[in-house]
Design a protein around this motif. Structure first.
Motif, mmCIF file in Angstrom:
data_model
loop_
_atom_site.group_PDB
_atom_site.id
_atom_site.type_symbol
_atom_site.label_atom_id
_atom_site.label_comp_id
_atom_site.label_asym_id
_atom_site.label_seq_id
_atom_site.Cartn_x
_atom_site.Cartn_y
_atom_site.Cartn_z
ATOM 1 N N LEU A 118 0.837 -1.203 0.000
ATOM 2 C CA LEU A 118 0.000 0.000 0.000
ATOM 3 C C LEU A 118 0.873 1.255 0.000
ATOM 4 O O LEU A 118 0.573 2.240 -0.685
ATOM 5 C CB LEU A 118 -0.944 -0.022 1.211
ATOM 6 C CG LEU A 118 -1.951 -1.193 1.213
ATOM 7 C CD1 LEU A 118 -2.749 -1.212 2.508
ATOM 8 C CD2 LEU A 118 -2.887 -1.113 0.010
ATOM 9 N N HIS A 153 3.950 1.425 -1.220
ATOM 10 C CA HIS A 153 4.539 1.427 -2.562
ATOM 11 C C HIS A 153 3.548 2.016 -3.570
ATOM 12 O O HIS A 153 3.920 2.839 -4.411
ATOM 13 C CB HIS A 153 4.894 -0.015 -2.919
ATOM 14 C CG HIS A 153 5.734 -0.187 -4.155
ATOM 15 N ND1 HIS A 153 7.112 -0.193 -4.124
ATOM 16 C CD2 HIS A 153 5.390 -0.371 -5.449
ATOM 17 C CE1 HIS A 153 7.580 -0.371 -5.351
ATOM 18 N NE2 HIS A 153 6.561 -0.487 -6.182
ATOM 19 N N ALA A 154 2.285 1.590 -3.445
ATOM 20 C CA ALA A 154 1.246 2.081 -4.361
ATOM 21 C C ALA A 154 1.059 3.584 -4.185
ATOM 22 O O ALA A 154 0.873 4.319 -5.164
ATOM 23 C CB ALA A 154 -0.069 1.337 -4.107
ATOM 24 N N VAL A 178 1.416 5.997 -7.307
ATOM 25 C CA VAL A 178 0.225 6.703 -7.801
ATOM 26 C C VAL A 178 0.405 8.212 -7.635
ATOM 27 O O VAL A 178 0.014 8.992 -8.501
ATOM 28 C CB VAL A 178 -1.049 6.204 -7.077
ATOM 29 C CG1 VAL A 178 -2.248 7.048 -7.475
ATOM 30 C CG2 VAL A 178 -1.305 4.739 -7.405
ATOM 31 N N ASN A 211 3.201 9.832 -7.832
ATOM 32 C CA ASN A 211 4.067 10.260 -8.944
ATOM 33 C C ASN A 211 3.269 10.421 -10.221
ATOM 34 O O ASN A 211 3.467 11.376 -10.975
ATOM 35 C CB ASN A 211 5.193 9.237 -9.164
ATOM 36 C CG ASN A 211 6.306 9.405 -8.145
ATOM 37 O OD1 ASN A 211 6.372 10.405 -7.451
ATOM 38 N ND2 ASN A 211 7.173 8.412 -8.063
ATOM 39 N N ILE A 212 2.368 9.458 -10.480
ATOM 40 C CA ILE A 212 1.550 9.526 -11.692
ATOM 41 C C ILE A 212 0.668 10.772 -11.648
ATOM 42 O O ILE A 212 0.573 11.519 -12.629
ATOM 43 C CB ILE A 212 0.690 8.248 -11.828
ATOM 44 C CG1 ILE A 212 1.582 7.045 -12.158
ATOM 45 C CG2 ILE A 212 -0.387 8.430 -12.904
ATOM 46 C CD1 ILE A 212 0.848 5.719 -12.234
ATOM 47 N N ASP A 235 2.416 13.946 -12.400
ATOM 48 C CA ASP A 235 2.785 14.113 -13.812
ATOM 49 C C ASP A 235 1.590 14.482 -14.691
ATOM 50 O O ASP A 235 1.741 15.211 -15.662
ATOM 51 C CB ASP A 235 3.418 12.822 -14.350
ATOM 52 C CG ASP A 235 4.876 12.702 -13.959
ATOM 53 O OD1 ASP A 235 5.406 13.686 -13.395
ATOM 54 O OD2 ASP A 235 5.483 11.655 -14.207
ATOM 55 N N TYR A 236 0.408 13.924 -14.387
ATOM 56 C CA TYR A 236 -0.712 14.054 -15.335
ATOM 57 C C TYR A 236 -1.869 14.892 -14.814
ATOM 58 O O TYR A 236 -2.630 15.423 -15.619
ATOM 59 C CB TYR A 236 -1.225 12.669 -15.746
ATOM 60 C CG TYR A 236 -0.153 11.754 -16.288
ATOM 61 C CD1 TYR A 236 0.711 12.186 -17.295
ATOM 62 C CD2 TYR A 236 0.022 10.472 -15.792
ATOM 63 C CE1 TYR A 236 1.702 11.360 -17.778
ATOM 64 C CE2 TYR A 236 1.009 9.634 -16.281
ATOM 65 C CZ TYR A 236 1.853 10.081 -17.268
ATOM 66 O OH TYR A 236 2.830 9.266 -17.750
ATOM 67 N N VAL A 284 -7.259 8.472 -3.320
ATOM 68 C CA VAL A 284 -6.283 7.377 -3.293
ATOM 69 C C VAL A 284 -5.900 7.045 -1.854
ATOM 70 O O VAL A 284 -5.851 5.873 -1.466
ATOM 71 C CB VAL A 284 -5.034 7.741 -4.130
ATOM 72 C CG1 VAL A 284 -3.920 6.729 -3.907
ATOM 73 C CG2 VAL A 284 -5.390 7.812 -5.604
ATOM 74 N N ALA A 302 -8.684 5.155 -0.208
ATOM 75 C CA ALA A 302 -8.738 3.775 -0.698
ATOM 76 C C ALA A 302 -7.640 2.938 -0.045
ATOM 77 O O ALA A 302 -7.900 1.825 0.433
ATOM 78 C CB ALA A 302 -8.587 3.753 -2.224
ATOM 79 N N LEU A 303 -6.428 3.468 0.024
ATOM 80 C CA LEU A 303 -5.309 2.698 0.564
ATOM 81 C C LEU A 303 -5.491 2.422 2.052
ATOM 82 O O LEU A 303 -5.220 1.308 2.525
ATOM 83 C CB LEU A 303 -3.985 3.437 0.311
ATOM 84 C CG LEU A 303 -3.564 3.534 -1.166
ATOM 85 C CD1 LEU A 303 -2.311 4.390 -1.311
ATOM 86 C CD2 LEU A 303 -3.328 2.153 -1.763
#
Lengths: 119, 132
Positions: free
Chosen positions: A72, A74-75, A79, A81-82, A85-86, A100, A103-104
């Motif tokens: 979790l 690590h996720a 996520v 980082n993603i 970026d976007y 997020v 959820a985690l």
């Protein structure tokens, strides 16, 4: 650097912390994966009785819990980082990050319920 | 040299259409690492928790949990997620090696990128054979 201040001039260091935690958690995940693969191969496959017995083992439950915490965490780093970026608008990114995180944390609670919520 | 003596600059493309640029193999391995990780987070973790919880309830529930994954679509889901996991793991190990300055030069970095792709496909084939 201004004299007389004890502030570090180089940021919050969370970049290094995230970089390192991503690698430490990756190693924990890899070790657990090898453990599970070993258990499956040792038993020559898995049926319900074996599955139940494996998950009844206290040490395996603790190992599984550590794996899930690592997974979790690590996720979250990945996520995040993603999203950085976007998801450019700060408001959108904040909302997605909160979703997020919720959820985690929920997955973490769910994991504990699965591991210790029944005999 | 003075600006006036310089040859006229060739027109350069100013767009960054990622689909119009030929991506080097390490770039493809990198974006697949990200895509596979996103899929594992969005689908893999909730499916794993749901499946483990349901399967532990009783032998009947165990069979009922496995049943959807014996259909062609269920098998495809398992294959895709299995590939994501193995690929993400292999690409991650490559990252750890690069962090330790192992294979950091261009040629070995390209070779290890190819190795990650090929090894993950081999494991995916093994999973596919086991499923079908």
């Amino acid at each position: 650097m201004v004299a007389g201040t004890d502030k570090l001039p180089v940021g919050a260091h969370y970049g290094l912390r995230d970089w390192l935690s991503q690698r430490v958690t990756a190693i924990v995940i890899t070790l657990y994966t090898i453990l599970v693969l070993g258990i499956v191969l040792w038993n020559g496959g898995i049926d319900y009785a074996t599955w139940k017995a494996v998950l009844a083992d206290g040490a395996f439950r603790v190992a599984t819990f550590l794996f899930m915490v690592a997974l979790l965490w690590h996720a979250w780093v990945g996520v995040r980082n993603i999203l950085m970026d976007y998801a450019k608008p700060a408001g959108v990114r904040l909302v997605l990050e909160i979703v997020v995180i919720c959820a985690l944390v929920a997955y973490g609670g769910w994991t504990i319920a699965i591991l210790w919520g029944h005999p | 040299m003075p600006a006036a003596d310089r040859p006229a600059a060739r027109p350069r493309p100013v767009y960054l259409n990622l689909f119009a640029i030929r991506q080097p193999l390490p770039a493809i391995v990198s974006i697949l690492h990200r895509i596979s990780g996103a899929l594992l987070f969005a689908v893999g973790i909730p499916l794993l928790l749901w499946g483990v919880q349901r399967s532990l309830a009783s032998p009947e529930a165990y069979a009922a949990t496995i049943a959807p994954f014996t259909t062609p679509i269920g098998k495809l889901v398992l294959l895709v997620l299995g590939w994501c996991y193995v690929y993400h793991l292999f690409a991650g190990l490559r990252h750890l090696a690069l962090d330790l300055h192992v294979g950091i030069r261009l040629a070995p970095a390209r070779a290890s990128a190819a190795l990650v792709l090929v090894a993950s496909i081999v494991v995916a084939l093994i999973i596919a054979v086991r499923l079908w």
